[in-house]
Design an enzyme around this catalytic site. Structure first.
Site, mmCIF file in Angstrom:
data_model
loop_
_atom_site.group_PDB
_atom_site.id
_atom_site.type_symbol
_atom_site.label_atom_id
_atom_site.label_comp_id
_atom_site.label_asym_id
_atom_site.label_seq_id
_atom_site.Cartn_x
_atom_site.Cartn_y
_atom_site.Cartn_z
ATOM 1 N N GLY A 65 27.840 54.147 46.821
ATOM 2 C CA GLY A 65 27.805 52.762 46.782
ATOM 3 C C GLY A 65 27.694 52.454 48.478
ATOM 4 O O GLY A 65 27.405 53.060 49.298
ATOM 5 N N ARG A 354 40.819 33.490 43.192
ATOM 6 C CA ARG A 354 40.674 34.024 41.911
ATOM 7 C C ARG A 354 41.616 34.221 41.107
ATOM 8 O O ARG A 354 41.636 33.712 39.658
ATOM 9 C CB ARG A 354 39.918 35.338 41.968
ATOM 10 C CG ARG A 354 38.389 35.339 42.614
ATOM 11 C CD ARG A 354 37.690 36.793 42.699
ATOM 12 N NE ARG A 354 36.215 36.476 43.333
ATOM 13 C CZ ARG A 354 35.771 37.549 43.568
ATOM 14 N NH1 ARG A 354 36.070 38.654 43.541
ATOM 15 N NH2 ARG A 354 34.358 37.204 43.930
ATOM 16 N N HIS A 438 38.077 42.430 36.686
ATOM 17 C CA HIS A 438 36.812 42.762 37.662
ATOM 18 C C HIS A 438 37.070 43.806 38.861
ATOM 19 O O HIS A 438 36.115 44.951 38.733
ATOM 20 C CB HIS A 438 36.549 41.426 38.469
ATOM 21 C CG HIS A 438 35.333 41.587 39.370
ATOM 22 N ND1 HIS A 438 34.049 41.789 39.224
ATOM 23 C CD2 HIS A 438 35.530 41.162 40.814
ATOM 24 C CE1 HIS A 438 33.493 41.906 40.094
ATOM 25 N NE2 HIS A 438 34.006 41.234 41.382
#
Length: 674
Positions: A65, A354, A438
């Site tokens: 990644g 968040r 998440h």
């Protein structure tokens, strides 16, 4: 915050779950210096490896990644021999590709008073003062370099009419510092890193191993010397050794089963290192993202993220009256709508962090003012209820202000994705959103050099704990991954390699033979059980336990119940799981089973960590510790530390090592976004 000089939370039953060990500290950063000099000082003091010697040194990088791909490309460019592993069929399928909204950087292009210090401050505050400030300042200081690097690679960031890079806002800040490429920023950044990586593959400095999953860490004399990986196509288990090992394997949100993570995301690489002696820090710090498509059925295996960037122009609301919740939202007049984030947090409105947006969405639904279909839920007493789990994200004002085309230019692909999944047109109807698991702020403990408690083992990106505290601000994940891969690790791993370059171990070395044998034995054990339950049935049950008791709200009673349930479920797994197929072949059931046994142990540690931390901070919300207004209540005199856990063996109590968090550049105070 309540301040006392004596411990408030000395619970006798803590000894039933864990043992307190010695403090741990980061000795690589000179914290006696002003904070803006700590990173330059470390760069200068770090030993170097001359270019000719780099050709003799091998480094394993697990993950492709943004953190892993950038690290492998940078280390290959520096002249090291890099072995790069990923379980996907291509580096381009790493989960970084799923990031949507943007990447933060302190360039102050909008001339709105942004700065390195403000990015640093916002990130520490957003993490509820539970991050190591030296690491966060370094992250902020290299952020501008990331944008320059990516532009040079051809990343197509959005631009204003005059050609300058465009930026927008994200939660928890009052400036516009988020660079973006429509709603597919992660994909574009990953392609940039992939191009740099493939250049090194072509040059021969990087050797790529796709469809290989790390299953064990090879250690010799207490030093990380390699990994054992399984070829996921042929089933072959083989050792790979080097002078150092880097893990860049992402987060562990799939312990909850339902999350925004790709189905393959797992904790195995980090957890196998943890079992060998790498401390695991702050595992209870889980981020619940407020802007996701709600759960729609019992057979669902994944949740879909709708970028936080939508909160720039979308307004979040629920009906003021419960009887309006099943109405067409277009028929609910303005005076009967509760724009609750704008009401409660006037300074930040819909762009609160968040964790706060997520809790308030849950509160609205718990009050009976949620929207969408009724879904069945079973509470901790086994009683079934029906509740609506959704709030509106409404773009009607933005469409009126910008026009449909203006909204489409900024968010078109996100709107298309929403319509494909829900069969509802967000240009006509408000989106329905609800929080979902998440990102994970916890991870393997690392020092300022990104080295773990195991010599020669480094961890980068989401897989480590270091930069986000108890809550990650939006658009900071991509920033950390690329900062670690491009700018931090290449400057720190040299210090280790200058003194440790013994070369690759032979396959018949006892340490290698032992690691390979242990890996094969576990595979054989999984295949031999021949029970009646599927792997996924166990994973779903674990996920339900984690969400119910270690999700958006946590209590002492619930966490202890969860620990017991997880232990019982793990015992049943080893008695009654049915892993079909054979080892010497493509076997996805075997892959999932191997990852699940790590999730069982991780889930238990997450609950122990959440139980021991008797305060609320960021994404960790203990119902016993909240203000009169329902906000998170920290206890800095007791818990201003990183909780770094040491593995002591299966079924034995973990050891808690505390790393005190000392803030010199920032004053600790109660978070407020009002």
């Amino acid at each position: 915050m309540t301040e006392t000089s004596t411990p408030r939370f000395a619970f006798d039953d803590d000894a039933e779950y864990f043992v307190v060990g010695d403090e741990v500290s980061d000795t690589k950063a000179n914290t006696d210096l002003p904070i803006d000099q700590v990173w330059p000082d470390r760069q200068f003091r770090a030993k170097l490896v001359n270019p000719a010697n780099r050709r003799k040194i091998s480094i394993i990088v697990v993950g492709t990644g943004l953190a892993g791909g950038a690290a492998a490309a940078s280390l290959g460019e520096a002249g090291y021999n890099v072995l790069n592993f990923c379980y996907q069929d291509s580096p381009r399928r790493a989960h970084s590709i799923a990031a949507q909204g943007g990447i933060n950087a302190a360039k102050n292009y909008k001339n709105d008073n942004d700065s390195t210090y403000r990015l640093f401050y916002d990130t520490v505050k957003g993490g509820d003062y539970r991050a190591r400030e030296t690491n966060v300042y370094r992250l902020a200081s290299v952020s501008a370099n990331i944008i320059d690097q990516c532009v040079a690679q051809g990343v197509p960031f959005a631009r204003e009419y005059g050609g300058l890079l465009d930026t927008r806002s994200f939660g928890g800040v009052q400036v516009q510092r988020t660079f973006y490429a429509r709603g597919q920023t992660g994909q574009q950044l990953l392609i940039g890193a992939y191009q740099a990586l493939e250049r090194q593959v072509a040059a021969g400095t990087v050797q790529m191993f796709a469809r290989h999953e790390m299953l064990e860490l090879i250690m010799k004399d207490g030093v990380a010397r390699g990994i054992v990986a399984r070829d996921m196509v042929t089933g072959e288990v083989a050792p790979y050794t080097a002078d150092a090992v880097v893990l860049a394997t992402g987060g562990y949100g799939n312990v909850f089963f339902l999350s925004t993570n790709a189905m393959g995301c797992n904790v195995t690489a980090g957890w196998r290192a943890h079992r060998k002696g790498a401390y695991f820090a702050n595992p209870c710090y889980t981020q619940i993202h407020p802007t996701c498509i709600p759960v729609h059925g019992d057979n669902q295996s994944k949740l879909t993220l709708m970028s936080e960037s939508l909160r720039n122009d979308g307004r979040i609301w629920v009906p003021k009256k419960a009887e309006d919740c099943d109405k067409d939202p277009r028929k609910i007049p303005e005076e009967d709508r509760d724009y609750y984030l704008e009401r409660i947090y006037p300074a930040f409105g819909n762009l609160v962090p968040r964790d706060i947006a997520s809790r308030q969405a849950k509160n609205m639904c718990d009050e009976g003012r949620g929207v969408g279909p009724l879904v069945k839920e079973v509470d901790e007493n086994g009683v079934q209820h029906e509740v609506r789990r959704g709030v509106y994200l409404d773009f009607s004002d933005a469409i009126g202000r910008l026009g449909k085309h203006g909204v489409e230019v900024k968010y078109g692909n996100l709107f298309d994705m929403y319509k494909q999944i829900t069969a509802e047109d967000p240009y006509e109807l408000p989106m329905r959103i609800y929080p979902a698991v998440h990102y994970t702020m916890g991870g393997v403990w690392v020092d300022y050099d990104l080295q773990t408690t195991i010599q020669g083992l480094f961890v980068t990106g989401e897989a480590n704990f270091s930069d986000h505290g108890a809550n990650r601000l939006g658009a900071s994940a991509l920033m950390q991954g690329l900062a670690d891969g491009y700018f931090v690790l290449p400057n720190t791993i040299n210090d280790y390699l200058a003194a440790h370059h013994d070369g690759q171990l032979p396959d018949d070395d006892p340490a290698v033979v032992e690691a390979v044998a242990a890996t094969k034995a576990q595979i054989d054990k999984l295949l031999s059980i021949k029970g009646t339950r599927t792997v996924d049935s166990f994973h779903k049950e674990l996920g339900h336990i984690m969400w119910e008791y270690c999700g958006m709200a946590r209590s002492d009673e619930g966490l202890k119940k969860a620990i017991g349930l997880i232990r019982e479920l793990k015992e049943e797994f080893w008695r009654n799981v049915n892993v079909t197929g054979v080892a010497a072949d493509l076997n996805q059931t075997l892959e999932r089973a191997g990852r699940l046994i790590d999730f069982f142990e991780l889930g238990e540690l997450m609950c122990i960590d959440a139980m021991h931390r008797r305060e609320s901070c960021g994404g960790h919300f203990r119902v016993e510790h909240q203000t009169e207004e329902g906000e998170a209540l920290r206890h800095d005199d007791e818990f201003a530390y990183v909780a770094a856990w040491e593995y002591t063996g299966a079924g034995t109590k973990p050891i808690l090592h505390k790393e005190p968090l000392v803030y010199k550049a920032i004053e600790l105070k109660q978070r407020s976004y009002k």
